[in-house]
Design a protein around this motif. Structure first.
Motif, PDB file in Angstrom:
ATOM      1  N   MET A   1       1.136   6.645   6.540  1.00 50.75           N
ATOM      2  CA  MET A   1       2.092   7.412   6.623  1.00 50.75           C
ATOM      3  C   MET A   1       2.730   8.336   5.397  1.00 50.75           C
ATOM      4  O   MET A   1       3.251   7.572   4.849  1.00 50.75           O
ATOM      5  N   THR A   2       2.664   9.321   5.698  1.00 51.98           N
ATOM      6  CA  THR A   2       3.115  10.893   4.065  1.00 51.98           C
ATOM      7  C   THR A   2       4.574  10.381   4.662  1.00 51.98           C
ATOM      8  O   THR A   2       5.238  11.257   3.495  1.00 51.98           O
ATOM      9  N   ALA A   3       5.088  10.982   5.898  1.00 50.36           N
ATOM     10  CA  ALA A   3       6.420  11.217   5.978  1.00 50.36           C
ATOM     11  C   ALA A   3       7.462  10.007   5.681  1.00 50.36           C
ATOM     12  O   ALA A   3       7.854   9.060   5.609  1.00 50.36           O
ATOM     13  N   ARG A   4       8.778  10.296   5.012  1.00 53.52           N
ATOM     14  CA  ARG A   4       9.338  10.291   4.694  1.00 53.52           C
ATOM     15  C   ARG A   4      10.881   9.506   5.720  1.00 53.52           C
ATOM     16  O   ARG A   4      10.861  10.085   6.830  1.00 53.52           O
ATOM     17  N   ILE A   5      10.881   8.774   5.879  1.00 50.79           N
ATOM     18  CA  ILE A   5      11.620   7.582   6.872  1.00 50.79           C
ATOM     19  C   ILE A   5      12.848   7.096   6.736  1.00 50.79           C
ATOM     20  O   ILE A   5      12.929   6.458   5.229  1.00 50.79           O
ATOM     21  N   ALA A   6      14.110   7.143   7.233  1.00 46.80           N
ATOM     22  CA  ALA A   6      14.787   6.416   6.872  1.00 46.80           C
ATOM     23  C   ALA A   6      15.717   5.729   8.217  1.00 46.80           C
ATOM     24  O   ALA A   6      14.919   5.975   9.491  1.00 46.80           O
ATOM     25  N   PHE A   7      16.050   4.763   8.628  1.00 44.96           N
ATOM     26  CA  PHE A   7      16.131   3.713   9.168  1.00 44.96           C
ATOM     27  C   PHE A   7      17.910   3.136   9.202  1.00 44.96           C
ATOM     28  O   PHE A   7      18.296   2.861   8.685  1.00 44.96           O
ATOM     29  N   ILE A   8      18.275   3.801  10.356  1.00 43.94           N
ATOM     30  CA  ILE A   8      20.392   4.366  10.515  1.00 43.94           C
ATOM     31  C   ILE A   8      20.400   2.712  11.924  1.00 43.94           C
ATOM     32  O   ILE A   8      19.942   2.926  12.326  1.00 43.94           O
ATOM     33  N   GLY A   9      21.050   1.969  10.606  1.00 43.79           N
ATOM     34  CA  GLY A   9      20.804  -0.188  11.426  1.00 43.79           C
ATOM     35  C   GLY A   9      19.272  -0.317  10.730  1.00 43.79           C
ATOM     36  O   GLY A   9      18.209   0.022  10.806  1.00 43.79           O
ATOM     37  N   GLY A  10      19.882  -1.505   9.990  1.00 41.65           N
ATOM     38  CA  GLY A  10      19.204  -2.401   9.411  1.00 41.65           C
ATOM     39  C   GLY A  10      18.755  -3.790   9.798  1.00 41.65           C
ATOM     40  O   GLY A  10      18.688  -4.640   8.972  1.00 41.65           O
ATOM     41  N   GLY A  11      18.921  -4.191  10.845  1.00 44.12           N
ATOM     42  CA  GLY A  11      19.370  -4.978  11.344  1.00 44.12           C
ATOM     43  C   GLY A  11      17.522  -6.152  11.992  1.00 44.12           C
ATOM     44  O   GLY A  11      16.153  -5.195  11.277  1.00 44.12           O
ATOM     45  N   ASN A  12      16.891  -6.549  12.784  1.00 48.31           N
ATOM     46  CA  ASN A  12      15.725  -7.322  12.297  1.00 48.31           C
ATOM     47  C   ASN A  12      14.059  -6.544  13.417  1.00 48.31           C
ATOM     48  O   ASN A  12      14.123  -6.278  12.441  1.00 48.31           O
ATOM     49  N   MET A  13      14.954  -5.672  14.137  1.00 46.99           N
ATOM     50  CA  MET A  13      14.060  -5.139  14.462  1.00 46.99           C
ATOM     51  C   MET A  13      13.352  -3.420  13.060  1.00 46.99           C
ATOM     52  O   MET A  13      12.324  -3.258  13.018  1.00 46.99           O
ATOM     53  N   ALA A  14      14.265  -3.068  12.748  1.00 47.00           N
ATOM     54  CA  ALA A  14      14.007  -2.016  12.055  1.00 47.00           C
ATOM     55  C   ALA A  14      13.414  -3.262   9.870  1.00 47.00           C
ATOM     56  O   ALA A  14      12.624  -2.221   9.962  1.00 47.00           O
ATOM     57  N   SER A  15      13.874  -3.942  11.132  1.00 45.67           N
ATOM     58  CA  SER A  15      13.735  -5.365   9.220  1.00 45.67           C
ATOM     59  C   SER A  15      11.738  -4.917   9.273  1.00 45.67           C
ATOM     60  O   SER A  15      10.715  -4.858   8.301  1.00 45.67           O
ATOM     61  N   SER A  16      11.391  -5.298  11.175  1.00 49.73           N
ATOM     62  CA  SER A  16      10.330  -5.894  11.401  1.00 49.73           C
ATOM     63  C   SER A  16       9.502  -4.306  10.670  1.00 49.73           C
ATOM     64  O   SER A  16       8.123  -4.166  10.823  1.00 49.73           O
ATOM     65  N   LEU A  17      10.025  -3.149  11.546  1.00 49.55           N
ATOM     66  CA  LEU A  17       9.457  -2.427  10.988  1.00 49.55           C
ATOM     67  C   LEU A  17       9.025  -1.412   9.947  1.00 49.55           C
ATOM     68  O   LEU A  17       8.266  -1.221   9.613  1.00 49.55           O
ATOM     69  N   ILE A  18      10.027  -1.765   9.339  1.00 54.06           N
ATOM     70  CA  ILE A  18       9.795  -2.014   7.946  1.00 54.06           C
ATOM     71  C   ILE A  18       8.174  -2.257   7.365  1.00 54.06           C
ATOM     72  O   ILE A  18       7.677  -2.148   6.599  1.00 54.06           O
ATOM     73  N   GLY A  19       8.790  -3.991   7.443  1.00 55.86           N
ATOM     74  CA  GLY A  19       7.687  -4.774   6.559  1.00 55.86           C
ATOM     75  C   GLY A  19       6.131  -4.146   7.540  1.00 55.86           C
ATOM     76  O   GLY A  19       5.234  -4.286   6.334  1.00 55.86           O
ATOM     77  N   GLY A  20       6.427  -3.783   8.267  1.00 52.52           N
ATOM     78  CA  GLY A  20       5.039  -2.948   8.891  1.00 52.52           C
ATOM     79  C   GLY A  20       4.660  -1.985   8.877  1.00 52.52           C
ATOM     80  O   GLY A  20       3.239  -1.965   8.043  1.00 52.52           O
ATOM     81  N   LEU A  21       4.958  -1.232   8.154  1.00 48.84           N
ATOM     82  CA  LEU A  21       4.872  -0.163   7.562  1.00 48.84           C
ATOM     83  C   LEU A  21       4.417  -0.200   6.005  1.00 48.84           C
ATOM     84  O   LEU A  21       3.198   0.497   5.859  1.00 48.84           O
ATOM     85  N   ILE A  22       5.114  -1.360   5.728  1.00 46.49           N
ATOM     86  CA  ILE A  22       4.952  -1.337   3.793  1.00 46.49           C
ATOM     87  C   ILE A  22       3.143  -2.139   3.971  1.00 46.49           C
ATOM     88  O   ILE A  22       2.782  -1.842   3.197  1.00 46.49           O
ATOM     89  N   ALA A  23       3.240  -3.205   4.453  1.00 46.91           N
ATOM     90  CA  ALA A  23       1.800  -4.146   4.847  1.00 46.91           C
ATOM     91  C   ALA A  23       0.941  -2.979   4.935  1.00 46.91           C
ATOM     92  O   ALA A  23      -0.365  -2.949   4.674  1.00 46.91           O
ATOM     93  N   ASN A  24       0.841  -1.521   6.135  1.00 47.17           N
ATOM     94  CA  ASN A  24      -0.118  -0.732   6.494  1.00 47.17           C
ATOM     95  C   ASN A  24      -0.415   0.524   5.409  1.00 47.17           C
ATOM     96  O   ASN A  24      -0.316   1.687   6.011  1.00 47.17           O
TER      97      ASN A  24
END
Length: 273
Positions: A1-24
């Motif tokens: 994904m080339t878009a710049r992404i901001a997470f408003i809130g850094g809880g469990n679901m945000a953490s899982s999405l961040i981890g998944g994005l980086i893994a991909n």
């Protein structure tokens, strides 16, 4: 994904999405997590090397896609504060992962010109096995739809719905579903213990059986679930007797009633926030 992404809130679901994005393949430098808790910021920065801040405006200013990952009861306050910042949001995509908050409500808070995709992930996203429903109104572009889908596919499978009310059906069939399975497994474990197994043994028996069954379903996409059930239900055998009890005592009706209750509660929640 080339878009710049901001997470408003850094809880469990945000953490899982961040981890998944980086893994991909997403670049950590293209991701910003905003959270008021400094310890949570540090945790995310250390774990993923992403940008962190306690300033939502800063995170939004430098991003194209903004994931609203706060609790439903906090969404109105957070979104109103974002709107009050005076940032031009017309070119940005907001992705909500909160239950019970409609697109109309989010637009009312953020501005009618804002593009919003509503999603409903479930907790297996935390281990990359999520199932997410998504809805986009007609003003969301094809490019933005693709960005939202790519975001949620970083933690599992996706299913788009055409009508927003169908998000409540997603809640019933997937969003709340892990709790159904956990409850069934819990009941099995409890009775296995009554049959004489230790808690550890009982959990392993149930856990591995559930895991293996799910893997069999995934490995046989051409077989419907009824056929898979029949394949392990020999006529006159032990499984057939257990299944007979489930049928006689109305398991299917109980499941349908529970799912319908989840749908109705989802609709009720839309009037609360």
């Amino acid at each position: 994904m080339t878009a710049r992404i901001a997470f408003i809130g850094g809880g469990n679901m945000a953490s899982s999405l961040i981890g998944g994005l980086i893994a991909n393949g997403a670049k950590a430098g293209d991701i910003t997590a905003s959270d008021p808790n400094v310890e949570q910021q540090q945790k995310l920065q250390q774990q993923f090397s992403v940008n962190v801040t306690g300033d939502n405006g800063q995170a939004i200013n430098q991003s194209d896609v903004i994931v609203l990952a706060v609790k439903p009861q906090l969404m109105a306050v957070v979104c109103q504060a974002i709107a009050d910042l005076g940032i031009n949001l017309s070119s940005k995509l907001f992705v909500s992962i909160a239950a019970g908050i409609s697109v109309q409500r989010l637009k009312g808070l953020l501005g009618e010109q804002v593009a919003v995709v509503r999603t409903m992930p479930n907790t297996p996203a935390l281990v990359g096995r999520g199932m997410t429903g998504l809805y986009a109104p007609s003003d969301v572009s094809a490019e933005q739809i693709a960005a939202a889908e790519q975001l949620m596919q970083a933690v599992g499978e996706t299913c788009w719905v055409k009508q927003e009310d169908d998000i409540n059906h997603i809640i019933a069939a997937a969003g709340s579903a892990p709790a159904y399975f956990f409850m069934f497994m819990e009941a099995m474990q409890q009775h296995a213990e009554q049959l004489g197994f230790s808690p550890e043994q009982a959990r392993t028996l149930v856990q591995q059986s559930a895991l293996g069954s799910a893997e069999l379903v995934a490995a046989n996409p051409d077989l419907d679930l009824a056929t898979l059930r029949a394949n392990v239900t020999s006529k006159g055998g032990t499984t057939a007797e257990a299944v007979r009890i489930f049928e006689e005592q109305g398991l299917r009706k109980v499941v349908a009633n529970a799912m319908n209750a989840a749908v109705e509660r989802g609709r009720e929640m839309e009037s609360l926030f």
